[in-house]
Design an enzyme around this catalytic site. Sequence first.
Site, mmCIF file in Angstrom:
data_model
loop_
_atom_site.group_PDB
_atom_site.id
_atom_site.type_symbol
_atom_site.label_atom_id
_atom_site.label_comp_id
_atom_site.label_asym_id
_atom_site.label_seq_id
_atom_site.Cartn_x
_atom_site.Cartn_y
_atom_site.Cartn_z
ATOM 1 N N ASP A 101 0.846 -1.200 0.000
ATOM 2 C CA ASP A 101 0.000 0.000 0.000
ATOM 3 C C ASP A 101 0.884 1.254 0.000
ATOM 4 O OD1 ASP A 101 -2.122 -1.723 0.259
ATOM 5 O OD2 ASP A 101 -2.231 -1.511 2.446
HETATM 6 N N1 URA Z 1 -1.068 -5.963 3.990
HETATM 7 C C1 URA Z 1 -1.605 -4.718 3.995
HETATM 8 O O1 URA Z 1 -2.641 -4.480 4.594
HETATM 9 N N2 URA Z 1 -0.954 -3.751 3.315
HETATM 10 C C2 URA Z 1 0.220 -3.949 2.671
HETATM 11 O O2 URA Z 1 0.785 -3.009 2.097
HETATM 12 C C3 URA Z 1 0.761 -5.246 2.683
HETATM 13 C C4 URA Z 1 0.093 -6.236 3.340
#
Ligand code: URA
Length: 241
Positions: A101
Amino acid sequence: MRLDKYIAHCTGAGRKEVKRWLHAEQVTVAGTTVKNSGQKITPEQTVLLNGQTLQYPSPRYLMLNKPAGVVCANDDGEHPTVLDCLGDTDTRDLQIAGRLDKDTTGLVLITDDGQWNHKITAPRAAKDKVYWVTTAEPITELCITQFAKGLQLKGESKLTLPATLELIGECEARVTLHEGRYHQVKRMFAACGNHVRRLHRESVAGIVLDAALAPGQFRSLTEAEIAQTLTPNKTITSTDL
Ligand code: URA
């Protein structure tokens, strides 16, 4: 492969420049001057540019310490991308092996080897992904048990695979997943009634983020790291190399 694509890949030059070389009769394929950029070449054929043999660069495997605010996309009109972090690197053909993310930091693997990318990210490969998590609320024993048993995520029919949640502090834990669903860590904590404040990926498929890389820095993987990803889950760190 098309001749112009091959020359561009070997030299890092753009299509226009490659066309100019071809028109100026600076390129030979297996001893014959070729001007046609669309001509197909085979792996055995030697291509010379101004008398110099072109070498097809070996596949590239990079690790990046992704900073917050950078998106895992090849291009984005609004935000900087992980490819923007690679400076002068020729980013053509590069693929992101497992996305994070925008607000998640840490290890991102980038390659132009599609088969290797598949080996790392295919659900069947079930490669370990290790995250350092900071939560808003204290992490409960029940949450640890729920991670281990598998959780029902909103809008999904299958329980999550058993995951390890190792407490580091009241609101801090190391989480190891063997799958990679959308926003998985955040959604798993949400399913336990908690909220992720900070998320940092420490390792993927046994490759540990090099502690010498500051946020935004990257380096090539070593031979040992590349080989490591092809074996069943086992973690190595840069100090083992
Ligand atoms: N899980 C998440 O919630 N976000 C990420 O960026 C990676 C794994």
